[in-house]
Design an enzyme around this catalytic site. Structure first.
Site, PDB file in Angstrom:
ATOM      1  N   TYR A  81      -6.023   9.129   1.918  1.00 21.01           N
ATOM      2  CA  TYR A  81      -6.106   9.677   3.272  1.00 21.01           C
ATOM      3  C   TYR A  81      -4.883  10.543   3.537  1.00 21.01           C
ATOM      4  CZ  TYR A  81      -2.964   5.827   4.713  1.00 21.01           C
ATOM      5  OH  TYR A  81      -1.910   4.950   4.838  1.00 21.01           O
TER       6      TYR A  81
ATOM      7  N   HIS B 257       0.864  -1.178   0.000  1.00 18.83           N
ATOM      8  CA  HIS B 257       0.000   0.000   0.000  1.00 18.83           C
ATOM      9  C   HIS B 257       0.902   1.231   0.000  1.00 18.83           C
ATOM     10  CE1 HIS B 257      -2.640   3.057   1.631  1.00 18.83           C
ATOM     11  NE2 HIS B 257      -2.053   3.047   2.798  1.00 18.83           N
TER      12      HIS B 257
ATOM     13  N   ASP C 116     -28.200 -21.203  16.992  1.00 20.02           N
ATOM     14  CA  ASP C 116     -29.457 -21.937  17.150  1.00 20.02           C
ATOM     15  C   ASP C 116     -29.452 -23.095  16.161  1.00 20.02           C
ATOM     16  OD1 ASP C 116     -29.755 -20.332  14.895  1.00 20.02           O
ATOM     17  OD2 ASP C 116     -31.854 -19.854  15.297  1.00 20.02           O
TER      18      ASP C 116
END
Length: 866
Positions: A257, A226, A560
């Site tokens: 960013y 990156h 469940d």
């Protein structure tokens, strides 16, 4: 005499390993050794180059809680006069209407999960970040408590704290092997000696697959590079006296960013092509340095991949047009870090090699929270929060191949900043798993989404004519048409789903239930084992089917199950995820054999008031209500096909689940399809299925309830037999209730309390919701809501407000086509009574809703029991 401490060896001295050592020693385990191949406290892994951005808000409640704890912990740590966390806040920009809408959705998550944040104007964004060009910004999402983690400093401080409690940290120790005996780890071997261990934790980051292979444990993790750069000094930032003062900034419309480094900007980009890295070729620290690399995780910068992003940076911040990036060694680089096929961490203990744990694919953002959870898991037997999304067992075998992990990991990199719809399917590799009916489904124009690698029809274009005309003799849904939807809720949805739901309520429909997990449990100890592991009474004659729960020792709902007793020592168990199989295998005695039979079998749900008219002529057995009652199973034939038929219904209508082997699946489908033509049979998809199950209030594990919830607050008390001598979690449930609060078996069967997928009840058992709640008085409960406006919809994970304040969040939601209203289930205070007005935040708008009684449809169960 003090009992001997468990010996723990942590492989990896980055932020996760140091955090875990700190958390373990804080819980009292002091015999902890951390082994690191590089120099401490900056050994050269992802921690050493991480930019330190911590944004807490995430669609995953679990990841948000991990990040929140990281902020809380690091904010309290300091060294050398520096805090380990700069709480400068966060700002995410929108330059498109789609992104601005998504920021409103993100603000909803923040409110739901308890993070302070708000959507702000473009002018406010400019105030917070004067360098941006306000003219291209539509708005932003501003968070007050996010900020910058000093990862290496935080690792050092936690290392010192852990050392003070007895832990030891050994750098320059390269792990060369993991030893085990009788299925349990015994030692970690390094180039400088062997270290005995009762527990080994792989916190090796992108080297995780390497360490896992030494232990014989698969680690489905893909490292990718990156890009990160720093600019030359910027006069516009002034003579900075602190490392950062402005919020960390995201420009997600361009996958970028930004953060301050005093008088420079640091910029990261996800806009470039995926750059996967083979973890087995990443050099150790000394070799990396010898190659001219700054550290093993810092690969050479590739300028061609950066060019487009630099243009986008200068478009957002005109001040960057007069500067350049610093391309010195270690300043501009391609930094390696980890991705999994679903973008979530890998946490938990291996079943095949007991004592071998993973704490992998963890970013700095979640590091302290992950460490706390894993430490609690190791010491107390389970984390304090639900981590099922991160469990190492969650992937199917078909999702663990190296090519799948590489392809999906790379796609996760691409999608880091994408606007992802909750129903958005994986694009590649598809199709991977298909049911035997797949060809017929394609011929009917199925719209497929994906889950667990399975292709799952959500509706069929062949039913489009039904959506244009009301059903004949429709007594349930006259005048009710699905409302038009906004662009977001209309994705992966079609009004055809309404027609399929109506056809199920009025005629008969075929549902592909093949992806639902099926386990074969057999052997002389099978009954005792299953009865001990689950909450309901399984000591019934062969032919009985029982809805029951798997609990952990704290009484939390692990899953469940539907358990069919097919013979005295043979059971078929309907389960949820690979974690259920793993849990049962971990606890099974030697006289019980458990096998996952999902891939070799298939299932068709035949449901609707005409289901008996369809099935009875095809079978030699009597399928009348008297001869084949609800919650019963038998082995019979449908035409030429041997089937296991179970009279169950997850949609609240008469019908059966029909199971057969995969080789006969297509014949079963064709037999039912041809025989049903004169009855108006339709194929129906999961979109209709989800609507129908919410009309009945049937819960979905992992969505509506997890191990953070006990059965009574989840509305599943009917599936708990407190009069059983023992079951896992019983003691915890007893301890949580006073003698006056303990439910009798009769109270536990209330249809008003909660609706199971497969529940036999009589009208005489009904009691009011208020009576049911007072029996156990939980502080919260899973609550049904009906949206007041028939034209409104929500999708799930939205915050719910009571008297103007956030009080809970939506779990499942779907339009109830029979009712003409959207249904939302939400975790809310138990004190809320039927009729209470609330509102749900949907993309920043207030959607009015009302607390309702359940079940919302057919409360006396007359449609199923006919």
């Amino acid at each position: 005499m003090r009992p001997q401490q468990p010996r723990v060896v942590i492989v990896g001295g980055g932020i996760v390993g140091c955090s875990l050592a700190d958390e373990l020693t804080a819980l009292g385990w002091s015999d902890v050794t951390v082994l690191e191949q590089g120099p401490l406290p900056a050994p050269g892994g992802s921690t050493s180059h991480a930019p330190g951005l911590v944004f807490q808000t995430n669609p995953s409640k679990t990841l948000t809680e991990f990040a929140r704890y990281t902020v809380e912990k690091f904010s309290a740590l300091e060294a050398d006069g520096l805090s380990c966390f700069d709480q400068v806040g966060g700002l995410e920009l929108a330059t498109t209407p789609e992104r601005l809408a998504d920021l409103h959705r993100k603000a909803g998550w923040a409110a739901a999960w308890g993070v302070r944040g708000e959507v702000v104007s473009a002018a406010r964004c400019k105030e917070l970040w004067p360098l941006i060009d306000e003219s291209i910004v539509l708005g932003g999402f501003h968070t007050l408590d996010d900020g910058l983690a000093r990862a290496v400093l935080a690792a050092r401080v936690q290392m010192e704290r852990a050392t003070g409690r007895g832990a030891r940290f050994l750098d320059r120790h390269t792990v060369t092997g993991i030893e085990s005996q009788d299925g349990h780890v015994t030692a970690v071997v390094t180039d400088r000696g062997s270290f005995p261990a009762d527990h080994v934790v792989s916190a090796a980051g992108f080297w995780g697959p390497v360490v896992g292979r030494m232990a014989g444990v698969d680690v489905p993790l893909q490292p990718l590079a990156h890009q990160y750069v720093r600019t030359m000094p910027l006069p516009e930032l002034g003579a900075a006296t602190t490392e950062a003062s402005k919020p960390i900034l995201r420009f997600q419309d361009r996958d970028l960013y930004f953060r301050e480094h005093a008088d420079r900007l640091g910029i990261g980009s996800y806009a470039h092509r995926p750059l996967p890295v083979d973890p087995f070729t990443i050099p150790p620290y000394d070799e990396a340095r010898a190659r001219g690399m700054d550290m093993p995780s810092s690969y050479p910068f590739t300028p061609d991949d950066w060019a487009a992003s630099w243009d986008d940076c200068r478009r957002l911040m005109p001040a960057l047009r007069d500067t350049a990036i610093d391309i010195d060694l270690g300043t501009a680089f391609n930094g390696v870090f980890s991705f999994t096929p679903d973008g979530m961490p890998l946490l938990g203990e291996s079943r095949t090699v007991r004592g071998f744990w993973l704490a992998e694919a963890v970013w700095v953002t979640h590091s302290a929270g992950v460490a706390k959870a894993v430490a609690e898991w190791m010491v107390n037997g389970r984390p304090a929060i639900d981590v099922h999304e991160c469990d190492v067992t969650r992937f199917e075998e078909a999702q663990r191949s190296p090519s799948y992990v590489r392809e999906r990991g790379s796609q996760q990199f691409v999608e880091v900043y994408d606007v992802i719809h909750p129903l958005q399917p994986l694009e590649h590799p598809r199709p991977l798993r298909v049911s035997p009916f797949h060809t017929r489904q394609q011929q009917l124009g199925a719209y497929f989404l994906e889950g667990g690698g399975w292709e799952r029809p959500h509706w069929y274009e062949a039913n489009a004519p039904l959506a244009d005309a009301p059903l004949a003799n429709s007594s349930l849904s006259d005048g009710i048409e699905p409302p038009s939807r906004d662009a977001w809720s209309a994705r992966h949805w079609s009004p055809i789903a309404a027609a399929e739901a109506k056809a199920t309520r009025e005629r008969v429909a075929l549902y592909d239930m093949t992806p639902l997990r099926r386990l074969k449990v057999e052997g002389p100890g099978a009954l005792d084992f299953l009865d001990r592991m689950t909450t309901n009474n399984l000591r019934k004659k062969p032919g009985a089917v029982t809805y029951t729960l798997l609990l952990d020792d704290t009484g939390g709902i692990r899953s469940d199950l539907t358990v069919a007793r097919l013979a005295p020592d043979r059971f078929q168990v309907g389960a949820n995820s690979p974690a259920d199989l793993d849990w049962l295998l971990r606890h099974a005695p030697t006289n019980v054999h458990i096998e996952d039979i999902t891939s070799g079998t298939c299932c068709i749900g035949v449901w609707g008031p005409l289901a008996r008219d369809l099935v009875q002529p095809l079978t030699p057995d009597d399928f009348s209500h008297e001869a084949f009652g609800y919650f019963r199973a038998r082995q019979t034939y449908i035409g030429h096909v041997p089937v296991t038929a179970m009279r169950l219904s997850y949609v609240g209508e008469l019908g059966w689940e029909l199971y057969t082997t995969a080789d006969l699946g297509l014949r079963l489908w064709d037999t039912l399809w041809q025989a049903g033509q004169h009855l108006g049979v339709v194929a129906a998809g999961r979109s209709a299925f989800n609507s129908l199950r919410l009309e009945k209030g049937y819960r979905a594990w992992g969505v509506d309830m997890t191990d953070e919830h006990n059965p009574f607050e989840a509305g599943l008390g009917f599936a708990v037999r407190m009069d059983k001598q023992h079951f896992t979690g019983k003691a915890a449930l007893e301890a949580a209730q006073s003698p006056q609060q303990a439910r009798s078996p009769q109270q536990a069967q209330s249809p008003q309390q909660a609706q199971s997928p497969q529940q036999a009840r009589s009208p005489q058992q009904a009691q009011s919701p208020q009576q049911a709640r007072s029996a156990a008085s939980p502080p919260r409960r899973l609550t049904p809501l009906l949206l007041d406006d028939p034209a409104s919809v929500v999708l799930g994970k939205e915050p719910v407000y009571v008297d103007g304040s956030p009080a809970g969040y939506v779990t499942s939601a779907s339009y109830g086509y029979t009712l003409g209203r959207c249904i939302a289930y939400a975790w809310l205070p138990a004190a809320l009574t039927t009729g209470t007005a609330v509102h749900i935040d949907y993309f920043g708008g207030k959607v009015a809703a009302t607390v309702a009684d359940e079940p919302l449809f057919d409360p006396k169960m007359t449609r199923i029991r006919r």
